[in-house]
Design an enzyme around this catalytic site. Structure first.
Site, PDB file in Angstrom:
ATOM      1  N   GLU A  14      -2.218  -2.200  -5.141  1.00 38.90           N
ATOM      2  CA  GLU A  14      -1.059  -3.002  -5.545  1.00 38.90           C
ATOM      3  C   GLU A  14      -1.168  -4.469  -5.120  1.00 38.90           C
ATOM      4  OE1 GLU A  14       2.604  -1.354  -4.115  1.00 38.90           O
ATOM      5  OE2 GLU A  14       2.203   0.655  -4.878  1.00 38.90           O
ATOM      6  N   GLU A  23      -3.361  -3.948  -8.469  1.00 41.18           N
ATOM      7  CA  GLU A  23      -3.613  -3.007  -9.564  1.00 41.18           C
ATOM      8  C   GLU A  23      -2.835  -1.720  -9.351  1.00 41.18           C
ATOM      9  OE1 GLU A  23      -5.087  -0.333  -8.087  1.00 41.18           O
ATOM     10  OE2 GLU A  23      -5.461  -1.557  -6.307  1.00 41.18           O
TER      11      GLU A  23
END
Length: 343
Positions: free
Chosen positions: A311, A169
Site C-alpha cells: 500500500e 499497490e
C-alpha cells in the site's frame, strides 16, 4: 520511457556535505540521517532540503495468476480494499492523514469493481491481467496504458508542488507477479525469492514457487526488461515502474516501499539506469526476496520493521524520519555558531 532523467545537483550535494561537517556533532555520528539529508539536497537542488509535501498514489489491479491459488485471500478483496482506501479505513489512509499527504487511488482493473468513489482515479485497463502461466500477463497496449497511468500520477503530483512521491499497490496475487518479475530480471530461482505474501503457509509458499517456475519456463525467451515486464508483471507493477521513470525524468524523488514496489523500481532502473539516483529506499520488508532486490539496487533502506503490508505503508512510515533528517540538517548549530571547539 528511455528519455533522459534529471541529474542530481552536485553543488547542492557538496554544500550539504560540507554543512554536515560543521554541525555540532562528531562527523558521521547521525549515520543514515546525514546521508538522507545530503541525498535530498542533491535531488532538490537545495543545500537545506525540506520534505513537507508528500504525494501517495496507490495503484490497484487484479491478476489472472490468482486462479492458481497463490494468495491466502480471495480476489474480491482487491475491489473491497479500493473502497476501504476511499473511505479512509486502510493503513495507508491513516498514515496519509497523519503525514498531511495527498492520497489518491488509481484503479487499473479489478474483478470486483466497486464503481466510482471519491479519491479514486479510474483507469480501467481490464478486469485483470492474463494468467501468466498460460499467456503473457499483458498485451502491448495494456502495458503502455499501465506505464502511462504511473506517469500521469507523477504529473499530477508535480503540478501540486510535491517534494516526494510514494507509489503503493494493492492486488491479490501481486507478490507472485513481483516474484516472477524479480526472478526473471535477476536470474534467480523462485525458491530464493518467493515468500509468504499475504500469509501463506509452507504448502502455499511451495505452490507459489511452482507457479512462478512454470511461468519462468513458459516465458524463458523474454530477455529485454520491457518484455519481461509485459509477460510477468501486473497493471499496478507496470504503473509503479512508469511512475519511477517519470519521476526521475521530472526531478521528483521517489520513496520506494516494499517488495513489490522494489521489483517495479528494479524494472525501471533496468529500462532507464538514470532512474536510480532518484530512488530513496524506505525499509526492508519481511518478504523473503526483498533483501535480494535491495542488494541488486545497492540500496540501504532506513528501516527494518518486519513490515509486509504494501500500500506504500512502509514508505509512509519512513517520511517522519526523513523529515527529522532535514530538520537536524537545517536547525542544528554549527561549531562556529555555538562556540564549541572542533576536534
Amino acid at each position: 520511457m528511455c528519455g533522459p532523467c534529471r541529474r542530481p545537483d552536485v553543488d547542492a550535494r557538496e554544500a550539504a556535505r560540507a554543512r554536515q561537517l560543521r554541525l555540532t556533532k562528531p562527523p558521521g555520528s547521525l549515520g543514515a540521517l546525514e546521508q538522507a539529508a545530503i541525498a535530498l539536497a542533491a535531488l532538490q537542488g537545495c543545500a537545506q532540503p525540506t520534505l513537507e509535501r508528500i504525494w501517495i498514489s496507490v495503484f490497484a489491479a487484479d491478476h489472472g495468476v490468482a486462479a492458481e491459488g497463490v494468495s491466502a485471500f480471495p480476489q474480491a478483496v482487491t475491489g473491497e480494499m479500493v473502497r476501504n482506501f476511499a473511505h479512509g479505513g486502510a493503513a495507508i489512509s491513516v498514515l496519509a492523514r497523519r503525514l498531511d499527504a495527498t492520497l489518491e487511488v488509481v484503479q487499473l482493473g479489478t474483478v470486483n469493481d466497486p464503481g466510482p468513489l471519491p479519491g479514486v482515479v479510474r483507469v480501467m485497463i481490464a478486469p485483470h491481467t492474463a494468467n501468466f502461466c498460460e499467456a503473457p500477463a499483458m498485451d502491448d497496449t495494456q502495458l503502455r496504458q499501465a506505464l502511462q497511468a504511473g506517469a500521469d500520477s507523477v504529473a499530477r503530483a508535480t503540478a501540486a508542488g510535491t517534494q516526494a512521491f510514494i507509489g503503493g499497490e494493492m492486488g491479490i496475487g501481486n507478490t507472485t507477479a513481483a516474484t516472477a518479475l524479480a526472478c526473471a530480471l535477476l536470474g534467480e530461482s523462485p525458491a530464493v525469492l518467493a515468500g509468504a505474501g499475504t500469509g501463506l503457509d509452507a504448502e502455499g509458499v511451495a505452490r507459489k514457487q511452482a507457479v512462478v517456475a512454470r511461468a519462468l519456463d513458459r516465458h524463458a525467451d523474454a530477455d529485454a526488461p520491457l518484455e519481461v515486464l509485459r509477460r510477468l508483471g501486473g497493471f499496478e507493477i507496470a504503473a509503479l515502474t512508469g511512475a519511477c521513470i517519470s519521476a526521475a525524468q521530472r526531478g521528483m524523488p521517489v520513496i520506494v516501499d516494499g517488495f513489490i514496489a522494489t521489483a517495479a523500481a528494479l524494472a525501471a532502473v533496468r529500462l532507464n539506469p538514470g532512474v536510480r539516483p532518484w530512488l530513496l529506499f524506505s525499509h526492508c520488508s519481511h518478504e523473503r526476496g526483498h533483501r535480494r532486490l535491495l542488494d541488486a539496487l545497492d540500496a540501504h533502506p532506513l528501516l527494518d520493521l518486519g513490515l509486509r503490508l504494501g500500500e506504500g505503508s512502509g514508505a509512509a512510515v519512513a517520511v517522519p524520519l526523513l523529515r527529522l533528517a532535514c530538520d537536524l540538517h537545517a536547525e542544528m548549530a554549527t561549531f562556529e555558531q555555538a562556540g564549541v571547539s572542533t576536534a
